[in-house]
Design a protein around this motif. Structure first.
Motif, PDB file in Angstrom:
ATOM      1  N   GLY A  26      16.021 -59.131   7.114  1.00  0.00           N
ATOM      2  CA  GLY A  26      15.030 -59.801   6.288  1.00  0.00           C
ATOM      3  C   GLY A  26      14.454 -59.001   5.155  1.00  0.00           C
ATOM      4  O   GLY A  26      13.461 -59.419   4.541  1.00  0.00           O
ATOM      5  N   VAL A  27      15.041 -57.850   4.817  1.00  0.00           N
ATOM      6  CA  VAL A  27      14.543 -57.047   3.702  1.00  0.00           C
ATOM      7  C   VAL A  27      14.951 -57.706   2.382  1.00  0.00           C
ATOM      8  O   VAL A  27      16.104 -58.078   2.191  1.00  0.00           O
ATOM      9  N   ASP A  28      13.983 -57.862   1.480  1.00  0.00           N
ATOM     10  CA  ASP A  28      14.228 -58.495   0.187  1.00  0.00           C
ATOM     11  C   ASP A  28      14.560 -57.489  -0.910  1.00  0.00           C
ATOM     12  O   ASP A  28      15.160 -57.859  -1.923  1.00  0.00           O
ATOM     13  N   GLU A  29      14.138 -56.234  -0.719  1.00  0.00           N
ATOM     14  CA  GLU A  29      14.310 -55.230  -1.774  1.00  0.00           C
ATOM     15  C   GLU A  29      14.572 -53.873  -1.142  1.00  0.00           C
ATOM     16  O   GLU A  29      13.807 -53.414  -0.286  1.00  0.00           O
ATOM     17  N   TYR A  30      15.657 -53.238  -1.572  1.00  0.00           N
ATOM     18  CA  TYR A  30      15.935 -51.865  -1.146  1.00  0.00           C
ATOM     19  C   TYR A  30      15.627 -50.930  -2.307  1.00  0.00           C
ATOM     20  O   TYR A  30      16.074 -51.146  -3.435  1.00  0.00           O
ATOM     21  N   ILE A  31      14.864 -49.871  -2.020  1.00  0.00           N
ATOM     22  CA  ILE A  31      14.426 -48.929  -3.045  1.00  0.00           C
ATOM     23  C   ILE A  31      15.168 -47.611  -2.850  1.00  0.00           C
ATOM     24  O   ILE A  31      15.044 -46.966  -1.806  1.00  0.00           O
ATOM     25  N   LEU A  32      15.925 -47.222  -3.847  1.00  0.00           N
ATOM     26  CA  LEU A  32      16.767 -46.032  -3.782  1.00  0.00           C
ATOM     27  C   LEU A  32      16.018 -44.804  -4.274  1.00  0.00           C
ATOM     28  O   LEU A  32      15.601 -44.743  -5.435  1.00  0.00           O
ATOM     29  N   LEU A  33      15.848 -43.809  -3.418  1.00  0.00           N
ATOM     30  CA  LEU A  33      15.330 -42.518  -3.863  1.00  0.00           C
ATOM     31  C   LEU A  33      16.428 -41.790  -4.617  1.00  0.00           C
ATOM     32  O   LEU A  33      17.549 -41.656  -4.118  1.00  0.00           O
ATOM     33  N   THR A  34      16.110 -41.312  -5.801  1.00  0.00           N
ATOM     34  CA  THR A  34      17.124 -40.654  -6.634  1.00  0.00           C
ATOM     35  C   THR A  34      17.126 -39.133  -6.471  1.00  0.00           C
ATOM     36  O   THR A  34      17.895 -38.453  -7.135  1.00  0.00           O
ATOM     37  N   SER A  35      16.296 -38.600  -5.592  1.00  0.00           N
ATOM     38  CA  SER A  35      16.101 -37.146  -5.506  1.00  0.00           C
ATOM     39  C   SER A  35      17.357 -36.389  -5.099  1.00  0.00           C
ATOM     40  O   SER A  35      17.494 -35.202  -5.423  1.00  0.00           O
ATOM     41  N   ASP A  36      18.288 -37.027  -4.380  1.00  0.00           N
ATOM     42  CA  ASP A  36      19.490 -36.338  -3.925  1.00  0.00           C
ATOM     43  C   ASP A  36      20.746 -36.812  -4.647  1.00  0.00           C
ATOM     44  O   ASP A  36      21.857 -36.633  -4.150  1.00  0.00           O
ATOM     45  N   LEU A  37      20.570 -37.385  -5.819  1.00  0.00           N
ATOM     46  CA  LEU A  37      21.717 -37.832  -6.609  1.00  0.00           C
ATOM     47  C   LEU A  37      22.101 -36.836  -7.698  1.00  0.00           C
ATOM     48  O   LEU A  37      22.990 -37.120  -8.509  1.00  0.00           O
ATOM     49  N   GLY A  38      21.454 -35.664  -7.712  1.00  0.00           N
ATOM     50  CA  GLY A  38      21.721 -34.687  -8.758  1.00  0.00           C
ATOM     51  C   GLY A  38      20.804 -34.919  -9.944  1.00  0.00           C
ATOM     52  O   GLY A  38      19.786 -35.608  -9.858  1.00  0.00           O
ATOM     53  N   ARG A  39      21.170 -34.340 -11.075  1.00  0.00           N
ATOM     54  CA  ARG A  39      20.379 -34.478 -12.306  1.00  0.00           C
ATOM     55  C   ARG A  39      21.299 -34.775 -13.474  1.00  0.00           C
ATOM     56  O   ARG A  39      22.514 -34.587 -13.396  1.00  0.00           O
ATOM     57  N   GLY A  40      20.732 -35.230 -14.576  1.00  0.00           N
ATOM     58  CA  GLY A  40      21.484 -35.441 -15.797  1.00  0.00           C
ATOM     59  C   GLY A  40      22.609 -36.440 -15.636  1.00  0.00           C
ATOM     60  O   GLY A  40      22.477 -37.469 -14.971  1.00  0.00           O
ATOM     61  N   ALA A  41      23.752 -36.136 -16.247  1.00  0.00           N
ATOM     62  CA  ALA A  41      24.895 -37.039 -16.245  1.00  0.00           C
ATOM     63  C   ALA A  41      25.408 -37.309 -14.837  1.00  0.00           C
ATOM     64  O   ALA A  41      25.837 -38.425 -14.522  1.00  0.00           O
ATOM     65  N   GLN A  42      25.359 -36.286 -13.968  1.00  0.00           N
ATOM     66  CA  GLN A  42      25.817 -36.464 -12.583  1.00  0.00           C
ATOM     67  C   GLN A  42      25.011 -37.554 -11.884  1.00  0.00           C
ATOM     68  O   GLN A  42      25.561 -38.405 -11.170  1.00  0.00           O
ATOM     69  N   ARG A  43      23.701 -37.550 -12.092  1.00  0.00           N
ATOM     70  CA  ARG A  43      22.841 -38.544 -11.459  1.00  0.00           C
ATOM     71  C   ARG A  43      23.127 -39.937 -12.000  1.00  0.00           C
ATOM     72  O   ARG A  43      23.190 -40.904 -11.235  1.00  0.00           O
ATOM     73  N   LEU A  44      23.305 -40.059 -13.297  1.00  0.00           N
ATOM     74  CA  LEU A  44      23.578 -41.365 -13.881  1.00  0.00           C
ATOM     75  C   LEU A  44      24.910 -41.923 -13.396  1.00  0.00           C
ATOM     76  O   LEU A  44      25.039 -43.130 -13.139  1.00  0.00           O
ATOM     77  N   GLU A  45      25.901 -41.046 -13.235  1.00  0.00           N
ATOM     78  CA  GLU A  45      27.197 -41.486 -12.717  1.00  0.00           C
ATOM     79  C   GLU A  45      27.075 -41.972 -11.279  1.00  0.00           C
ATOM     80  O   GLU A  45      27.651 -43.007 -10.899  1.00  0.00           O
ATOM     81  N   ALA A  46      26.313 -41.240 -10.467  1.00  0.00           N
ATOM     82  CA  ALA A  46      26.115 -41.650  -9.076  1.00  0.00           C
ATOM     83  C   ALA A  46      25.356 -42.968  -9.010  1.00  0.00           C
ATOM     84  O   ALA A  46      25.662 -43.847  -8.198  1.00  0.00           O
ATOM     85  N   LEU A  47      24.358 -43.120  -9.878  1.00  0.00           N
ATOM     86  CA  LEU A  47      23.565 -44.348  -9.911  1.00  0.00           C
ATOM     87  C   LEU A  47      24.443 -45.539 -10.294  1.00  0.00           C
ATOM     88  O   LEU A  47      24.353 -46.619  -9.684  1.00  0.00           O
ATOM     89  N   ASP A  48      25.314 -45.347 -11.291  1.00  0.00           N
ATOM     90  CA  ASP A  48      26.194 -46.429 -11.721  1.00  0.00           C
ATOM     91  C   ASP A  48      27.204 -46.785 -10.632  1.00  0.00           C
ATOM     92  O   ASP A  48      27.489 -47.971 -10.395  1.00  0.00           O
ATOM     93  N   ALA A  49      27.764 -45.758  -9.975  1.00  0.00           N
ATOM     94  CA  ALA A  49      28.744 -46.020  -8.920  1.00  0.00           C
ATOM     95  C   ALA A  49      28.099 -46.785  -7.766  1.00  0.00           C
ATOM     96  O   ALA A  49      28.674 -47.747  -7.235  1.00  0.00           O
ATOM     97  N   LEU A  50      26.900 -46.374  -7.386  1.00  0.00           N
ATOM     98  CA  LEU A  50      26.219 -47.055  -6.293  1.00  0.00           C
ATOM     99  C   LEU A  50      25.790 -48.456  -6.715  1.00  0.00           C
ATOM    100  O   LEU A  50      25.880 -49.412  -5.940  1.00  0.00           O
ATOM    101  N   GLY A  51      25.328 -48.595  -7.963  1.00  0.00           N
ATOM    102  CA  GLY A  51      24.949 -49.916  -8.452  1.00  0.00           C
ATOM    103  C   GLY A  51      26.105 -50.896  -8.395  1.00  0.00           C
ATOM    104  O   GLY A  51      25.944 -52.049  -7.964  1.00  0.00           O
ATOM    105  N   ALA A  52      27.284 -50.456  -8.828  1.00  0.00           N
ATOM    106  CA  ALA A  52      28.456 -51.330  -8.784  1.00  0.00           C
ATOM    107  C   ALA A  52      28.823 -51.689  -7.347  1.00  0.00           C
ATOM    108  O   ALA A  52      29.189 -52.840  -7.046  1.00  0.00           O
TER     109      ALA A  52
END
Length: 300
Positions: free
Chosen positions: A267-293
């Protein structure tokens, strides 16, 4: 299920702004910020303040909603919170999610000379604070004569851009879940799907007791996340966070997305992703995009 992000506020503003701008452009629902002044592990480390940061993000974004997870009524008078919330909702053209909590961080209160009080006192103070905030955001004039807060014929203008600013309450104790049932639009807690389901049953019982439809309260949660194709790193991450008592997910983007999808089943309506362990800079954006897809794929 909606998907949102929760970045740390201990990084430089240009990096934070770039991350949120990217999330704004790539479809994430909401960006949440924490309300702390001191980091747990390093009190001398820089930490951006929540209300100033969210106001700046309102001007730096166009679509993404802006939330607090959560503001403590022990840090700011609720009349101050209400006036700030109305202004940020105006600045963002109605994108604010106002997350509020009763307070819990003992060392922070001690460092700043702020009274935290017993658990019972915190809930009493929080209920009064909610009455002040909700009154000021919705009524022409508000009067609250309480034990902790007194406002008399108080105004808050301009009102928010939205007809109704969503009130999110962070809670997991039985009494606070009762407060959620009576006053909140949204509920948030940390936990695994099983832990969320257990507390959701308590919330549902409170709703039924007062005649409220339990599904009228949106539910959100979060966990620590590591996106990696290295099984050894994933296992180490899970073991590290398993000792902290906080839910954690690790694996490839597809594996993480599959585990996140399990929250919808309780029954969860919204999942909130902590970005603290996704790296920084371009690495983080790439991980965010991969997970988003990968998350989008779980919805189809």
């Amino acid at each position: 299920m909606r998907f949102s992000i929760w970045p740390d506020l201990d990084e430089p503003w240009p990096e934070l702004r770039a991350l949120v701008a990217h999330a704004d452009l790539t479809g994430w629902d909401t960006v949440y910020v924490e309300d702390h002044f001191i980091t747990h592990s390093a009190p001398e480390s820089p930490l951006l303040e929540a209300t100033g940061t969210l106001a700046a993000l309102a001007a730096a974004t166009e679509r993404i909603s802006l939330g607090t997870l959560v503001l403590s009524v022990t840090y700011r008078h609720p009349a101050v919170i209400a006036n700030w919330a109305a202004t940020v909702d105006q600045l963002s053209a109605g994108r604010l999610v106002l997350g509020l909590g009763a307070g819990w961080e003992e060392h922070e209160h001690a460092a700043y000379g702020l009274r935290l009080g017993s658990p019972g006192e915190r809930v009493d103070r929080f209920v009064e604070g909610l009455a002040v905030v909700q009154g000021l955001l919705t009524q022409p004039r508000t009067t609250v004569e309480g034990r902790f807060f007194q406002v008399r014929d108080a105004a808050c203008e301009p009102k928010p851009h939205q007809d109704h600013v969503p009130i999110l309450v962070g809670a997991k104790g039985p009494r606070m879940l009762g407060v959620v049932a009576e006053h909140a639009d949204r509920w948030n807690m940390w936990g695994s799907p099983a832990q969320v389901a257990d507390k959701a049953a308590v919330l549902d019982a409170h709703c039924e007791r007062i005649g409220r439809d339990p599904r009228s309260i949106e539910r959100s949660t979060q966990s620590m996340v590591c996106v990696t194709d290295d099984p050894g790193r994933a296992q180490a991450f899970l073991e590290e966070h398993g000792t902290s008592g906080r839910a954690a997910i690790a694996g490839s983007a597809a594996e993480v997305a599959e585990r996140i999808a399990a929250y919808a089943e309780v029954g969860v309506d919204e999942y909130i992703l902590l970005t603290s362990d996704l790296g920084r800079g371009a690495q983080r954006l790439e991980a965010l995009d991969a997970l988003g897809a990968a998350l989008v794929a779980t919805q189809s």
